[in-house]
Design an enzyme around this catalytic site. Structure first.
Site, PDB file in Angstrom:
ATOM      1  CB  CYS A 378     105.602  63.831  -7.875  1.00 33.76           C
ATOM      2  SG  CYS A 378     104.504  64.006  -9.298  1.00 33.76           S
ATOM      3  CG  HIS A 515     104.253  59.280  -6.807  1.00 31.51           C
ATOM      4  ND1 HIS A 515     103.963  60.167  -5.797  1.00 31.51           N
ATOM      5  CD2 HIS A 515     103.885  59.891  -7.968  1.00 31.51           C
ATOM      6  CE1 HIS A 515     103.427  61.266  -6.315  1.00 31.51           C
ATOM      7  NE2 HIS A 515     103.372  61.121  -7.629  1.00 31.51           N
ATOM      8  CD  GLU A 517     104.885  58.226  -2.848  1.00 31.64           C
ATOM      9  OE1 GLU A 517     104.004  59.045  -3.168  1.00 31.64           O
ATOM     10  OE2 GLU A 517     106.055  58.277  -3.280  1.00 31.64           O
TER      11      GLU A 517
END
EC number: 6.3.4.2
Length: 542
Positions: A378, A515, A517
């Site tokens: 990001c 993102h 994750e």
């Protein structure tokens, strides 16, 4: 018909209700039961999207673009179900809905009250979020005794009656503190917490007792006697080296059997072999790597919970222990990049605001020039583009308009028009509301062949976003001519989604606007993080 397990907490907050609830979900799922999970947050904010990470920790983003509590991240990492907007709601959302109904005249002139109108709306939200599941595990945020939690506790009390006692189960998590001077665990706080819960009208069926050591059987019997909970339903939850060992800990004390018996569920035996493998891999790594995590919320690592877990997952799948070194980017600004020299890889996560950005840019420059594996996420991608523009493409003083509205080279800027998840066009400016005005949720985009991104993801990437600023397309051609590879773009607006450096220039330098994750889990890891830790292994310092 969906059955419900309601999870409450007592004595103190931050005992791990989310982990306990998710662990129960994992065990039930291993028995072939279809599980979903909900988190009820008693705060008045509409969602955590505008809350400080220091106040709330990480904001977890779902596929459908909801900005939610970090516990939903635990839910997705422990069970296979995907969370969404229906799986997390707040007091703010409930009151907003009720007030809108009152303004529309839906209450036919009645006096709108906490009971029944607020509690009815809570129950409706819970039932909507539970649709399609065999069992819905509902975690009530906060602590019994908090004034904010009372409407939620009243709502689940009513559901216990309305759904029937064989369709509801109440599980209460408490603390047994160890008093060193007395040399014993104290049960009185747990007794008082259950007493307070019973005064509200809820008798817990199961007690999960948190402690830093094993709870003696005579203490369990004492707790059972004074709380009206069966002795076998007083479960000891001691501190563990890894949260991924909690499902086995709870299963060994037959928690799932107690829940299935209470809910009249017939299910096969639990198969926790995948969790056993995960815990074994964590305890027996063959390698070790050091990752520099350069951010500005490093004093509170809960701000990066999903990212920390994704690195641990990648370590599992590379048979490696990942030592995460949290480095304050403002310290890099003051003292330079010397601390990075002993690191095997560098990561710059997402974030908002100008503070600490020059330290992150310095860390990125060090990673690029020293050929240390780099992953930017990001803001970490936007700053990588800015660093490249300044120091390679010759665009002196390049910046983001978020940090310098008057920069001569706005490499990153606010996108003024965007289609939201519902397909509606949104207009934005620097003066727009902060809440709900970002590019949010999962989006697909094609990947350029013969790139690292293609090797990692294949032809298409589908990841979740949470950002307001984008790389300025007007500069992309100049950056590409200077050697930057844009390996993924959005299909319509052609906005940068991934950038990288060619292998002949840098062994592993990849950054993404999304993102990744949020979609990592301990069973499979995540292809991007798996590749990143593999690159760190290849670059291990002596």
């Amino acid at each position: 018909m969906t059955k419900f397990v309601f999870v409450t907490g007592g004595v103190v907050s931050s005992l791990g209700k989310g982990i306990a609830a998710a662990s129960l979900g994992a065990i039930l799922e291993s028995r072939g039961i279809k599980v979903t999970m909900l988190k009820l947050d008693p705060y008045i904010n509409v969602d955590p999207g505008t809350m400080s990470p220091f106040q709330h920790g990480e904001v977890f983003v779902t596929d459908d673009g909801a900005e939610t509590d970090l516990d939903l991240g635990h839910y997705e990492r422990f069970i296979s179900a995907r969370m969404g907007k229906r799986n997390n709601f707040t007091t703010g959302q409930i009151y907003e809905t009720v007030i809108k109904k009152e303004r529309r005249g839906e209450y036919l002139g009645k006096t709108v009250q906490v009971i029944p109108h607020i509690t009815d709306e809570i129950k409706a939200h819970v039932k909507r979020g539970a649709e399609g599941a065999d069992v819905a595990i509902v975690e009530v945020g906060g602590t019994v005794g908090d004034i904010e939690s009372l409407p939620f506790l009243e709502a689940i009390r009513q559901m216990g009656i309305e759904e029937g006692r064989s369709n509801t189960c109440f599980m209460h998590l408490t603390l047994l503190p160890w008093i060193p001077t007395a040399g014993e665990l104290k049960t009185k706080p747990t007794q008082h917490s259950v007493k307070e819960l019973r005064e509200i009208g809820i008798q817990p069926d199961i007690l999960l007792c948190r402690a830093d050591r094993a709870i003696p059987e005579d203490e369990k019997r004492k707790i059972a006697l004074f709380t009206n909970v069966p002795h076998e339903a007083v479960i000891s939850v001691v501190d563990a080296d890894s949260i991924y060992s909690i499902p086995r800990m709870l299963h060994d004390q037959m928690l799932d059997e107690i829940v299935c018996h209470k809910l009249n569920l017939l299910a096969r035996a639990a198969d926790l072999s995948s969790w056993n493998r995960i815990v074994h891999a964590l305890k027996n790594p063959k390698h070790e790597v050091n990752v520099a995590f350069v951010g500005k919320y490093v004093d509170l690592t809960e701000s990066y919970k999903s990212l920390t877990e994704a690195l641990i997952h990648a370590g599992i799948h590379n048979e490696s222990k990942v030592n995460i070194h949290y480095i304050d980017s403002e310290e890099v600004e003051k003292h330079g990049t010397g601390e990075l020299e002993k690191m095997d890889a560098i990561l710059v996560p997402g974030g908002f605001g100008k503070r600490g950005t020059e330290g992150k840019i310095a860390a990125i420059r060090y990673a690029r020039e020293s050929k240390t594996p780099y992953l930017g996420i990001c803001l970490g991608m936007q700053l990588a583009v800015i660093e490249f523009a300044r120091n390679v493409a010759g665009l002196k003083d390049a910046n983001s308009t978020e940090f310098d509205p008057h920069t001569p080279h706005p490499l990153v800027g606010l996108i003024t028009e965007w289609k939201n998840a519902d397909g509606k066009v949104e207009q934005r400016s620097e003066d727009s509301d902060l809440g709900g005005t970002m590019r949010l949720g999962a989006q697909k985009c094609p990947i350029v062949p013969d790139t690292k991104a293609f090797t990692i993801y294949g032809a298409e990437v589908n990841e979740r976003h949470r950002h307001r600023y984008e790389v300025n397309n007007h500069y992309v051609d100049k950056l590409e001519k200077a050697g930057l590879v844009v390996s993924a773009r959005t299909p319509t607006e052609q906005l940068c989604e991934m950038v990288e450096l060619p292998s002949e220039v840098h062994p592993w330098f990849v950054a993404c606007q999304f993102h990744p994750e949020f979609t990592s889990n301990p069973r499979t890891g995540h292809p991007l993080f798996n590749a990143y830790i593999a690159a760190a292994l290849a670059n291990r310092k002596a």
